[in-house]
Design a protein around this motif. Structure first.
Motif, PDB file in Angstrom:
ATOM      1  N   GLN A  65       0.219  19.727 -60.416  1.00 16.80           N
ATOM      2  CA  GLN A  65       1.673  19.500 -60.493  1.00 16.80           C
ATOM      3  C   GLN A  65       2.346  19.907 -59.185  1.00 16.80           C
ATOM      4  O   GLN A  65       3.197  19.191 -58.649  1.00 16.80           O
ATOM      5  CB  GLN A  65       2.263  20.327 -61.639  1.00 16.80           C
ATOM      6  CG  GLN A  65       1.987  19.755 -63.018  1.00 16.80           C
ATOM      7  CD  GLN A  65       2.688  20.548 -64.116  1.00 16.80           C
ATOM      8  OE1 GLN A  65       3.563  21.353 -63.822  1.00 16.80           O
ATOM      9  NE2 GLN A  65       2.305  20.327 -65.352  1.00 16.80           N
ATOM     10  N   GLU A  66       1.951  21.051 -58.664  1.00 14.57           N
ATOM     11  CA  GLU A  66       2.588  21.531 -57.433  1.00 14.57           C
ATOM     12  C   GLU A  66       2.267  20.621 -56.251  1.00 14.57           C
ATOM     13  O   GLU A  66       3.106  20.419 -55.367  1.00 14.57           O
ATOM     14  CB  GLU A  66       2.161  22.970 -57.154  1.00 14.57           C
ATOM     15  CG  GLU A  66       2.920  23.940 -58.047  1.00 14.57           C
ATOM     16  CD  GLU A  66       2.307  25.324 -58.076  1.00 14.57           C
ATOM     17  OE1 GLU A  66       1.367  25.566 -57.316  1.00 14.57           O
ATOM     18  OE2 GLU A  66       2.763  26.146 -58.896  1.00 14.57           O
ATOM     19  N   PHE A  68       1.866  17.398 -56.422  1.00 13.62           N
ATOM     20  CA  PHE A  68       2.715  16.205 -56.515  1.00 13.62           C
ATOM     21  C   PHE A  68       4.178  16.537 -56.195  1.00 13.62           C
ATOM     22  O   PHE A  68       4.879  15.720 -55.602  1.00 13.62           O
ATOM     23  CB  PHE A  68       2.582  15.568 -57.896  1.00 13.62           C
ATOM     24  CG  PHE A  68       1.314  14.775 -58.037  1.00 13.62           C
ATOM     25  CD1 PHE A  68       1.089  13.650 -57.257  1.00 13.62           C
ATOM     26  CD2 PHE A  68       0.319  15.169 -58.912  1.00 13.62           C
ATOM     27  CE1 PHE A  68      -0.089  12.927 -57.362  1.00 13.62           C
ATOM     28  CE2 PHE A  68      -0.860  14.453 -59.028  1.00 13.62           C
ATOM     29  CZ  PHE A  68      -1.065  13.330 -58.245  1.00 13.62           C
ATOM     30  N   LEU A  69       4.608  17.727 -56.569  1.00 14.86           N
ATOM     31  CA  LEU A  69       5.987  18.102 -56.221  1.00 14.86           C
ATOM     32  C   LEU A  69       6.135  18.257 -54.710  1.00 14.86           C
ATOM     33  O   LEU A  69       7.149  17.891 -54.128  1.00 14.86           O
ATOM     34  CB  LEU A  69       6.368  19.395 -56.944  1.00 14.86           C
ATOM     35  CG  LEU A  69       6.476  19.248 -58.465  1.00 14.86           C
ATOM     36  CD1 LEU A  69       6.647  20.595 -59.129  1.00 14.86           C
ATOM     37  CD2 LEU A  69       7.637  18.349 -58.841  1.00 14.86           C
ATOM     38  N   TYR A  72       6.487  14.915 -53.283  1.00 15.17           N
ATOM     39  CA  TYR A  72       7.841  14.382 -53.418  1.00 15.17           C
ATOM     40  C   TYR A  72       8.737  14.900 -52.285  1.00 15.17           C
ATOM     41  O   TYR A  72       9.568  14.177 -51.760  1.00 15.17           O
ATOM     42  CB  TYR A  72       8.415  14.769 -54.778  1.00 15.17           C
ATOM     43  CG  TYR A  72       9.711  14.068 -55.092  1.00 15.17           C
ATOM     44  CD1 TYR A  72       9.718  12.759 -55.546  1.00 15.17           C
ATOM     45  CD2 TYR A  72      10.935  14.710 -54.914  1.00 15.17           C
ATOM     46  CE1 TYR A  72      10.903  12.106 -55.822  1.00 15.17           C
ATOM     47  CE2 TYR A  72      12.123  14.058 -55.191  1.00 15.17           C
ATOM     48  CZ  TYR A  72      12.098  12.759 -55.654  1.00 15.17           C
ATOM     49  OH  TYR A  72      13.276  12.109 -55.917  1.00 15.17           O
TER      50      TYR A  72
ATOM     51  N   VAL B  25       5.054  16.560 -64.751  1.00 17.21           N
ATOM     52  CA  VAL B  25       5.401  16.557 -63.316  1.00 17.21           C
ATOM     53  C   VAL B  25       6.830  16.068 -63.135  1.00 17.21           C
ATOM     54  O   VAL B  25       7.630  16.673 -62.404  1.00 17.21           O
ATOM     55  CB  VAL B  25       4.421  15.662 -62.513  1.00 17.21           C
ATOM     56  CG1 VAL B  25       4.875  15.524 -61.071  1.00 17.21           C
ATOM     57  CG2 VAL B  25       3.018  16.230 -62.557  1.00 17.21           C
ATOM     58  N   LEU B  39      11.190  23.492 -53.176  1.00 16.51           N
ATOM     59  CA  LEU B  39       9.855  23.752 -53.694  1.00 16.51           C
ATOM     60  C   LEU B  39       9.162  24.761 -52.810  1.00 16.51           C
ATOM     61  O   LEU B  39       9.305  24.741 -51.606  1.00 16.51           O
ATOM     62  CB  LEU B  39       9.038  22.459 -53.700  1.00 16.51           C
ATOM     63  CG  LEU B  39       9.495  21.400 -54.686  1.00 16.51           C
ATOM     64  CD1 LEU B  39       8.778  20.105 -54.394  1.00 16.51           C
ATOM     65  CD2 LEU B  39       9.221  21.833 -56.097  1.00 16.51           C
TER      66      LEU B  39
END
Lengths: 193, 166
Positions: A65-66, A68-69, A72, B25, B39
């Motif tokens: 998940q991280e 893919f973030l 982004y 996600v 992030l």
């Protein structure tokens, strides 16, 4: 399946490369559906790298998940589909390595959640034995082996992903395989080594 | 009866993530967008800045366990803070010690240089004074050598007297 993909991805069509390039272009414009397409396209690779290395499904999913973030956030820097694959591999590998170092995970198999729900194709006993042996390898050697056999990468590509010299990749892989062969010899009968 | 290479390829074949991965996600991404947070790289144990469902959260049990978990988390957080604070203090103390050491060393160097200069000046003054004394002594000796004794003086006066009387 294809039609479903095309529908969900907002009419993206053509070859896989073409779809990905178009998805990247849309992603750079900030379109979430394009991001979903990219995730769907590469989730198996990213998740598998993490889960094979960490041997923990939940932790591997967090790492994936991280990744893919982070993608982004950095999607504007991605130039092509090949660049995207390479970028995802690099980030996944380094995040997984960092994660393991930070948590100092010891991975006793009896405490590890089973990451695979699918039935094994080969010999389950041998597979279990191989897992135990792979987990005894040093972290970087293990990652080299995973990149070699999961992603089918060459020495040069592995070196680029892991940011280590090509000769180190060669020696790590050879030594890792030698160790696996040697340890398997003691416990396996019938496997051609 | 397969070679090791094939066994490893089979072992490391790609696997699909658990169902709902993509949605999770996207949910985290939505949380990111709503909160406007940047992030950050992290791991399983890090507090999620995005607020979305993580895989590890899905595995956590009910509210009671969660409160225990939160207590443990806060304990770890406090402990971590103390460790970080102790490290900073140690680093600050080390910096102060190093600075004090450097200042003392430079002060000692300065004092030593001044002492060396003073000793050089004293030696030079002594050498100069010795030279002056030598010169005075030589002059005195010379004057003494040139001076007539009383007997020679009388003889000299007698010669002068006799010449006048003649």
């Amino acid at each position: 399946m294809r039609n479903q993909y095309v529908d969900q991805c907002g009419g993206l069509d053509g070859s896989v490369e073409g779809r990905q390039t178009e998805a990247l272009a849309r992603l750079a414009e900030g379109e979430p559906r394009a991001f979903a397409c990219v995730v769907r396209e590469h989730q198996a690779m990213v998740y598998s790298l993490a889960v094979h290395f960490l041997r923990d499904a939940a932790l591997a999913e967090d790492v994936a998940q991280e990744v893919f973030l982070q993608l982004y956030e950095n999607c504007r820097a991605i130039r092509s589909a090949d660049h995207l694959r390479s970028w995802l591999r690099k980030v996944t590998v380094h995040r997984a390595l960092d994660c393991l170092r930070r948590k100092r995970i010891s991975v006793p198999l009896e405490n590890t959640p089973e990451p695979y729900s699918t039935a094994t194709v080969g010999d389950p006993w041998l597979e279990d034995k191989l897992w135990r042996l792979v987990l005894t390898l040093p972290e970087k050697w293990r990652m080299v082996v995973i990149l070699r056999y999961q992603e089918d990468l060459g020495y040069q590509e592995i070196a680029e992903v892991m940011k280590i010299p090509v000769n180190t990749v060669k020696s790590s892989l050879e030594r890792a395989l030698a160790i696996l062969r040697k340890k398997l010899e003691h416990s396996t009968v019938g496997v051609k080594l | 009866m397969r070679p090791l290479d094939e066994e490893l390829r089979e072992l490391f074949r790609r696997k699909e993530p658990p169902a709902g991965f993509e949605e999770r996600v996207l949910a985290r991404l939505a949380g990111h967008g709503q909160r406007g947070l940047a992030l950050q790289p992290g791991c399983h144990d890090r507090k999620d800045p995005l607020g979305g469902p993580r895989a590890s959260q899905a595995l956590t049990p009910g509210p009671q366990s969660r409160s225990v978990l939160s207590v443990l988390t806060s304990f770890w957080t406090q402990k971590t803070r103390k460790i970080v604070l102790a490290r900073w203090l140690a680093a600050a103390a080390a910096c102060v010690l190093i600075i004090a050491g450097v200042v003392r060393y430079r002060h000692e160097q300065r004092m030593r240089a001044q002492a060396e200069q003073a000793s050089r000046q004293a030696i030079m003054a002594l050498q100069f004074a010795g030279t002056q004394l030598d010169m005075a002594l030589q002059q005195a000796n010379q004057a003494e050598a040139e001076a007539l004794s009383p007997l020679q003086h009388l003889q000299h006066l007698e010669v002068i007297f006799n010449e006048r009387n003649r």
